[in-house]
Design a protein around this motif. Structure first.
Motif, PDB file in Angstrom:
ATOM      1  N   VAL A 110      -7.198   9.423  13.837  1.00 34.81           N
ATOM      2  CA  VAL A 110      -6.432  11.059  13.534  1.00 34.81           C
ATOM      3  C   VAL A 110      -5.445  11.338  13.082  1.00 34.81           C
ATOM      4  CG1 VAL A 110      -8.782  11.818  14.368  1.00 34.81           C
ATOM      5  CG2 VAL A 110      -6.540  11.420  15.623  1.00 34.81           C
ATOM      6  N   ILE A 111      -4.439  10.056  12.806  1.00 34.32           N
ATOM      7  CA  ILE A 111      -3.209   9.834  12.847  1.00 34.32           C
ATOM      8  C   ILE A 111      -3.311   8.755  11.249  1.00 34.32           C
ATOM      9  CG2 ILE A 111      -2.753   7.862  14.368  1.00 34.32           C
ATOM     10  CD1 ILE A 111      -0.023   9.418  14.916  1.00 34.32           C
ATOM     11  N   SER A 112      -2.085   9.441  10.762  1.00 42.18           N
ATOM     12  CA  SER A 112      -1.869   9.198   9.110  1.00 42.18           C
ATOM     13  C   SER A 112      -0.675   8.203   9.135  1.00 42.18           C
ATOM     14  CB  SER A 112      -0.903  10.762   8.445  1.00 42.18           C
ATOM     15  OG  SER A 112       0.168  10.724   8.642  1.00 42.18           O
ATOM     16  N   ASP A 113      -0.395   7.647  10.619  1.00 46.23           N
ATOM     17  CA  ASP A 113       0.812   6.971  10.727  1.00 46.23           C
ATOM     18  C   ASP A 113       0.507   5.165  10.766  1.00 46.23           C
ATOM     19  OD1 ASP A 113       2.334   8.780  10.521  1.00 46.23           O
ATOM     20  OD2 ASP A 113       2.742   8.989  12.799  1.00 46.23           O
ATOM     21  N   VAL A 114      -0.737   5.498  10.906  1.00 42.41           N
ATOM     22  CA  VAL A 114      -2.101   3.631  10.919  1.00 42.41           C
ATOM     23  C   VAL A 114      -3.124   3.515   9.682  1.00 42.41           C
ATOM     24  CG1 VAL A 114      -2.906   2.089  12.275  1.00 42.41           C
ATOM     25  CG2 VAL A 114      -1.432   3.811  13.298  1.00 42.41           C
ATOM     26  N   VAL A 115      -2.075   3.117   8.685  1.00 42.37           N
ATOM     27  CA  VAL A 115      -3.049   3.172   7.203  1.00 42.37           C
ATOM     28  C   VAL A 115      -3.808   1.679   6.940  1.00 42.37           C
ATOM     29  CG1 VAL A 115      -2.559   3.761   5.150  1.00 42.37           C
ATOM     30  CG2 VAL A 115      -0.939   4.602   6.607  1.00 42.37           C
ATOM     31  N   GLU A 116      -5.420   2.322   7.001  1.00 43.87           N
ATOM     32  CA  GLU A 116      -5.865   0.391   6.762  1.00 43.87           C
ATOM     33  C   GLU A 116      -6.400   0.495   5.092  1.00 43.87           C
ATOM     34  OE1 GLU A 116      -8.692  -0.563   9.580  1.00 43.87           O
ATOM     35  OE2 GLU A 116      -8.998   0.634  10.816  1.00 43.87           O
ATOM     36  N   ILE A 117      -5.746  -0.602   4.586  1.00 46.53           N
ATOM     37  CA  ILE A 117      -6.233  -0.633   2.873  1.00 46.53           C
ATOM     38  C   ILE A 117      -6.723  -1.587   2.817  1.00 46.53           C
ATOM     39  CG2 ILE A 117      -4.863  -1.036   0.463  1.00 46.53           C
ATOM     40  CD1 ILE A 117      -2.261   0.335   2.045  1.00 46.53           C
ATOM     41  N   ASP A 118      -8.208  -0.976   2.115  1.00 45.05           N
ATOM     42  CA  ASP A 118      -9.373  -3.055   1.666  1.00 45.05           C
ATOM     43  C   ASP A 118      -8.637  -3.329   0.199  1.00 45.05           C
ATOM     44  OD1 ASP A 118     -11.314  -4.160   1.161  1.00 45.05           O
ATOM     45  OD2 ASP A 118     -12.356  -2.274   0.370  1.00 45.05           O
ATOM     46  N   ALA A 119      -8.084  -4.488   0.569  1.00 49.91           N
ATOM     47  CA  ALA A 119      -6.860  -4.804  -1.631  1.00 49.91           C
ATOM     48  C   ALA A 119      -8.237  -5.301  -1.771  1.00 49.91           C
ATOM     49  CB  ALA A 119      -6.400  -6.014   0.056  1.00 49.91           C
ATOM     50  N   ALA A 120      -9.334  -5.492  -1.065  1.00 48.79           N
ATOM     51  CA  ALA A 120     -10.604  -5.958  -2.334  1.00 48.79           C
ATOM     52  C   ALA A 120     -10.894  -4.603  -3.369  1.00 48.79           C
ATOM     53  CB  ALA A 120     -11.487  -6.182  -1.831  1.00 48.79           C
ATOM     54  N   SER A 121     -11.010  -3.755  -3.566  1.00 50.13           N
ATOM     55  CA  SER A 121     -11.025  -2.262  -4.052  1.00 50.13           C
ATOM     56  C   SER A 121      -9.361  -1.840  -3.867  1.00 50.13           C
ATOM     57  CB  SER A 121     -12.188  -0.832  -3.123  1.00 50.13           C
ATOM     58  OG  SER A 121     -11.237  -0.872  -1.984  1.00 50.13           O
ATOM     59  N   ASN A 122      -9.009  -1.718  -3.673  1.00 49.65           N
ATOM     60  CA  ASN A 122      -7.468  -1.558  -4.328  1.00 49.65           C
ATOM     61  C   ASN A 122      -6.379  -2.584  -3.782  1.00 49.65           C
ATOM     62  OD1 ASN A 122      -8.019   1.971  -3.324  1.00 49.65           O
ATOM     63  ND2 ASN A 122      -8.692   0.246  -1.579  1.00 49.65           N
ATOM     64  N   ASN A 123      -6.487  -3.085  -5.470  1.00 48.95           N
ATOM     65  CA  ASN A 123      -6.047  -4.589  -5.874  1.00 48.95           C
ATOM     66  C   ASN A 123      -5.277  -4.488  -6.712  1.00 48.95           C
ATOM     67  OD1 ASN A 123      -7.711  -4.440  -7.929  1.00 48.95           O
ATOM     68  ND2 ASN A 123      -8.758  -6.252  -6.990  1.00 48.95           N
ATOM     69  N   GLY A 124      -5.106  -3.165  -7.461  1.00 51.17           N
ATOM     70  CA  GLY A 124      -4.124  -3.372  -8.739  1.00 51.17           C
ATOM     71  C   GLY A 124      -2.576  -2.772  -8.684  1.00 51.17           C
ATOM     72  N   VAL A 125      -1.735  -2.511  -9.908  1.00 53.94           N
ATOM     73  CA  VAL A 125      -0.131  -2.549  -9.433  1.00 53.94           C
ATOM     74  C   VAL A 125      -0.594  -1.156  -8.936  1.00 53.94           C
ATOM     75  CG1 VAL A 125       2.184  -2.464 -10.355  1.00 53.94           C
ATOM     76  CG2 VAL A 125       0.003  -4.580 -10.979  1.00 53.94           C
ATOM     77  N   ASP A 126      -0.923  -0.430  -9.602  1.00 52.74           N
ATOM     78  CA  ASP A 126      -0.536   0.868  -9.544  1.00 52.74           C
ATOM     79  C   ASP A 126      -0.870   1.704  -7.821  1.00 52.74           C
ATOM     80  OD1 ASP A 126      -0.438   2.075 -12.330  1.00 52.74           O
ATOM     81  OD2 ASP A 126      -2.630   2.471 -12.658  1.00 52.74           O
ATOM     82  N   GLU A 127      -1.232   1.160  -7.499  1.00 48.54           N
ATOM     83  CA  GLU A 127      -1.800   1.266  -5.766  1.00 48.54           C
ATOM     84  C   GLU A 127      -0.590   1.202  -4.851  1.00 48.54           C
ATOM     85  OE1 GLU A 127      -3.955   0.049  -7.425  1.00 48.54           O
ATOM     86  OE2 GLU A 127      -5.945   1.260  -7.524  1.00 48.54           O
ATOM     87  N   ILE A 128      -0.325  -0.167  -5.230  1.00 43.37           N
ATOM     88  CA  ILE A 128       0.218  -0.615  -4.493  1.00 43.37           C
ATOM     89  C   ILE A 128       2.054  -0.294  -4.839  1.00 43.37           C
ATOM     90  CG2 ILE A 128       2.151  -2.769  -3.876  1.00 43.37           C
ATOM     91  CD1 ILE A 128      -0.636  -3.111  -3.122  1.00 43.37           C
ATOM     92  N   ARG A 129       2.359   0.451  -5.907  1.00 35.92           N
ATOM     93  CA  ARG A 129       3.451   1.028  -6.421  1.00 35.92           C
ATOM     94  C   ARG A 129       3.613   2.334  -5.587  1.00 35.92           C
ATOM     95  NH1 ARG A 129       3.669   0.512 -12.676  1.00 35.92           N
ATOM     96  NH2 ARG A 129       4.797  -1.730 -12.846  1.00 35.92           N
ATOM     97  N   ASP A 130       1.972   3.464  -5.562  1.00 30.94           N
ATOM     98  CA  ASP A 130       2.072   3.939  -4.668  1.00 30.94           C
ATOM     99  C   ASP A 130       2.145   4.175  -3.038  1.00 30.94           C
ATOM    100  OD1 ASP A 130       1.230   7.429  -4.155  1.00 30.94           O
ATOM    101  OD2 ASP A 130      -0.463   6.252  -3.298  1.00 30.94           O
TER     102      ASP A 130
END
Length: 573
Positions: free
Chosen positions: A86-106
């Motif tokens: 429930v805490i926003s300070d630990v973020v899990e990112i699935d690179a398989a579905s978030n693999n574009g430049v825009d996601e990393i810039r965000d």
């Protein structure tokens, strides 16, 4: 839905619960205790070995309210919030579905903000090798100099796909596959906690099938529990995993060994009808042969995973196992690109049963068995010679005190095939250059593929060429049976055809057994060293006498007659 899969229920929540990654756990704990936290980590290794779990545990430990500590307490508000997600300070990112430049810039924009509750913002990027080249380039600068409150943990199963520029900016940890022993230990613990009825053999098979992945082991255990009625057995594990049972694998190998093609095909058909995949059958056969090779050649303690093959290993030679493995390895490669997988496996079974290489292996196996029997007989004979039976004379007849009196045959009246004089002549007229010339081609003898000469060439290759003159050579065999076989007129003709194929090298050859050779050669060397350049060898009965030549028989038949006697051998057409 209240039920939760076992691999989720028993995901490690602290370092003490992690199985099989002791080095990594100790390194991270020491870094936490001494407050030497890196800004970027790379966790690489096979699936199901704890990469994401340890990333989450590390995220809790760095943010624990009792830090610096070796492990998260799991009780403070921050640890509880991270654990519940429930805490926003630990973020899990699935690179398989978030693999574009825009996601990393965000992501790059968001890392600037301070954490809302914890001390550090931790970004766990799973399957990071799936990022595009542009995304990696966008991440590069942030990864090199992130804000002090940010930690990156990258997880991947394919570190070779990650650019070197990213690798060089991370502290890398290579996760190893978890050993079957560690997996078994974890499964036994879960068995007790869940009150599951499962045999030890079933747990062992689950650990073996998991191939180093604890998550795979827990998923398979979950399936086996659902499949079984009450007690989870070894057969249940085979059923849900698609593996072939050890019993069927051993039966199939036994049918192949005994050349029972019909039975082998019937068993294969039974396996396929039971839903076993052809590729899995081939894979399991290779694994069984690997275990067979280890059981045959490696000394283990009494408790070992290959003990079930102890009896089977006694009848298989290494050459036979190597041949089977070569055939199955080729089949495994072929079926990857074919729709006719079953046909390839059936062809492999026929090849393992009926192939000229198998004929050579069978021949050598029979020679090895006979050699062992001869060694045993020679040992018994030596005991009789060292303690001969006593003969008590009576008025009417002679009575032996030993019922097993060894009667001498009339072989001494026959003409010897080899005499000590022959050995003496060769040694006193030795030609080193001729010997070296012969030895140059000796290793090429097994390469002869002429069906008429092939068996004789293999038998010739087994001999030690110890001396040569300008017209004859001296060969040494481990026992007398090979000597008698080589000195038969038909065999000698074939030997001359082999050795004199290109140019005439020899007119004759002599064979003796190794025990006789050691006695004669020791005497020769002692006399030579003492200054006698024409040594005289001691008189010795070489026990190689000329016998009546029958019509020529195949090598295996002649060998059987030589060993067991003509009256004991029956040849059926």
């Amino acid at each position: 839905m209240s039920y939760q899969a076992l691999y989720r229920t028993y995901r490690p929540r602290n370092f003490s619960e992690v199985a099989g990654q002791e080095v990594i756990v100790k390194t991270l704990q020491n870094a936490l205790l001494h407050d030497k936290i890196a800004h970027a980590y790379l966790f690489s290794g096979p699936r199901g070995t704890g990469k994401t779990s340890i990333a989450k545990i590390l995220a809790k430990a760095v943010n624990c309210e009792h830090a610096p500590v070796k492990d998260a307490c799991g009780e403070c508000a921050t640890c509880s919030a991270i654990q519940s997600g429930v805490i926003s300070d630990v973020v899990e990112i699935d690179a398989a579905s978030n693999n574009g430049v825009d996601e990393i810039r965000d992501l790059r924009e968001k890392v600037k903000y301070l954490p809302s509750m914890a001390k550090y913002k931790v970004y766990i990027i799973d399957e990071v090798h799936m990022l595009s080249t542009g995304a990696f380039n966008a991440l590069l600068k942030t990864l090199e100099e992130p804000p002090k409150h940010v930690i990156f943990i990258l997880a991947t199963t394919e570190p070779n796909k990650i650019p070197a520029t990213i690798l060089s900016r991370c502290q890398r940890f290579d996760f190893r596959g978890i050993s079957p022993k560690d997996i078994e230990k974890k499964l036994h613990a879960i068995k007790e906690l869940e009150q599951v009825k499962i045999t030890d053999q079933a747990i062992t098979e689950i650990a073996r099938y998991a191939e180093g992945g604890l998550r795979d082991a827990l998923s398979l255990l979950d399936q086996a529990i659902s499949f079984s009625d009450d007690l989870v057995t070894e057969e249940d594990v085979y059923a849900v995993s698609g593996s072939v049972s050890k019993t069927n694998l051993m039966r199939l190998l036994d049918f192949i060994y005994k050349k029972e093609t019909t039975e082998a095909f019937a068993l294969l058909n039974e396996m396929i009808e039971d839903g076993k995949e052809v590729s899995k059958i081939v894979s399991d056969l290779i694994s069984t042969l690997r275990d067979l090779l280890i059981e045959k050649n490696v000394v283990f303690d009494s408790e070992r995973p290959t003990k079930y093959l102890e009896e089977l290993s006694k009848q298989y030679s290494n050459d036979r196992i190597y041949f089977y493995l070569d055939v199955l390895n080729g089949t495994q490669n072929d079926i990857k690109w074919s729709n006719q997988k079953r046909a390839y496996l059936e062809l492999a079974i026929v090849k393992m049963i009926d192939h000229k290489q198998i004929d050579r292996i069978d021949y050598h196996d029979s020679i090895e068995v006979l050699n062992k029997r001869i060694s045993g007989l020679e040992f018994e004979l030596s005991k009789i010679k060292s303690n001969p039976p006593q003969i008590i004379k009576s008025k009417d007849k002679e009575v032996s005190t030993d019922s097993q009196v060894l009667e001498k045959e009339t072989s001494r009246e026959q003409k010897p095939l080899v005499s000590v004089t022959d050995i003496e002549r060769i040694l006193n007229n030795g030609d080193v250059e001729k010997k070296n010339l012969m030895l140059k081609g000796w290793d090429r003898l097994p390469q002869i593929k002429d069906p008429r000469l092939e068996t004789t060439a293999m038998l010739l290759h087994e001999a030690k060429l110890v001396a040569a003159t300008n017209r004859e050579i001296l060969l040494v065999y481990p026992n007398k049976i090979n000597c008698r076989l080589m000195l038969k007129q038909q065999t000698k003709k074939l030997v001359f055809d082999i050795l004199n194929a290109k140019s005439k090298l020899i007119d004759d050859f002599v064979c003796i057994d190794e025990a006789s050779w050691n006695i004669l050669f020791d005497s020769f060397i002692k006399q030579w060293k003492s200054g006698n350049k024409k040594p005289t060898l001691p008189k010795l009965d070489l026990e190689l006498y000329q016998e009546d030549e029958d019509t020529w028989q195949p090598g295996s038949v002649a060998l059987a007659i030589d060993f067991f006697g003509k009256d004991k051998v029956m040849i059926k057409e």
